[in-house]
Design an enzyme around this catalytic site. Structure first.
Site: not given
Ligand code: GLU
Length: 305
Positions: A238-241
């Site tokens: 996901a983007k937060r990775d």
């Protein structure tokens, strides 16, 4: 012999494609091209749409060397096709109105009996007076399939025989829009798609879709559900990775070719372009495990050879 059909990639334009999406797209493309199929692109835009996302997705696919045949198809423009399919099912007595709220469905679906997440058929046996009363209350009605089986079996190139639950899936949502499971079946057939390669998170939906295709008299495609890309915690990328999109990687000084190399390496190939990958591609030799991507580790590594 019949002409081979097509493979496809069908992104939802809810944001930028991440490396996992690009890897699945490359695989779907390689499966199709290596088997002499056409490759079509469909934008699954019946749900959340982020402005500008579709064009960025198309640009990113082109940048990693995924090309497609014919015009890009958008589900939002195909309502008459879905309605025609719904009408056929309704004429066969295979649909019913469902007045349950999302909350009621969730509550019922987590009941200890029945398959996980399956709709328990609350509105299946409503009488006509009950329906009239619920309509008069202004409850928006979804339309569901009156399934005549509870399980269906599909064959998958990576998973073999896969048997899974079939429930009374939503065909048309309460807001009048065709539901994903119906749209995907109608579109794949209309686009002559006979090979569906996608992430294995969609494997559990496949028996429902294959059953629906069978009810509509449509051919069931060949399936290959490929492993996802996960973060080091084992969750879906996901983007937060961190740096997970092509734009992120470019901003860090990587070319699209370097991204293709990293994706190819994760599949066990040395290739710096999609055509090199295609030249070596063997669908029988695919990893069966998810690719665990430690974005930070990988970037550090690529910067300090
Ligand atoms: N649009 C779906 C997604 O992006 C994929 C649908 C499919 O491949 O059947 O998850």
């Amino acid at each position: 012999m019949a002409e081979p059909g097509a493979g496809r990639y069908a992104p939802s334009p809810s944001g930028d494609l991440h490396l996992g999406n690009l890897r699945t797209a490359l695989l779907a493309w390689a499966f199709a091209r290596s088997s002499g199929r056409r490759f079509v692109l469909r934008i699954d835009d019946l749900d959340r749409v982020r402005p500008g996302a579709e064009q960025r997705q198309l640009d990113d696919l082109a940048a990693v060397g995924v090309d497609w045949d014919g015009p890009v198809v958008r589900q939002s423009e195909r309502r008459p096709l879905y309605e025609a399919a719904i009408e056929r099912l309704t004429a066969a007595g295979l649909t019913y109105e469902c007045f349950c709220t999302r909350r009621e469905v969730q509550k019922a679906a987590t009941a200890p009996h029945g398959p996980m997440g399956a709709y328990p058929g609350t509105c299946r046996e409503l009488t006509e007076p009950e329906r009239i009363r619920l309509r008069a209350e202004g409850r928006p009605a979804a339309l569901r399939l009156r399934a005549t089986v509870t399980e269906f079996e599909v064959h998958d190139a990576l998973h073999g025989c896969y048997r899974g639950p079939v429930d009374d899936v939503v065909l048309r949502r309460g807001d009048g829009v065709a539901a994903y499971n119906l749209a995907v079946v109608v579109d794949d057939a209309a686009q002559d798609v006979d090979q569906v390669v996608r992430g294995d998170d969609l494997l559990p939906s496949t028996p429902r879709q294959a059953y629906l295709a069978t009810l509509l008299g449509l051919p069931v495609p060949h399936y290959a559900h490929v492993p996802l890309v996960l973060n080091p915690a084992g969750r879906r990328l996901a983007k937060r990775d961190g740096a997970v999109t092509l734009t992120d990687w470019r901003a860090l000084g990587n070319t699209p070719g370097e991204v293709v190399s990293a994706l190819a390496a994760s599949l066990g190939y040395i290739a710096t372009s999609s055509s090199e990958l295609l030249a070596r591609f063997d669908p029988r030799r695919l990893p069966r495990e998810p690719w665990i991507l430690d974005v930070n580790g990988l970037l550090q590594h690529s910067r300090c050879p």
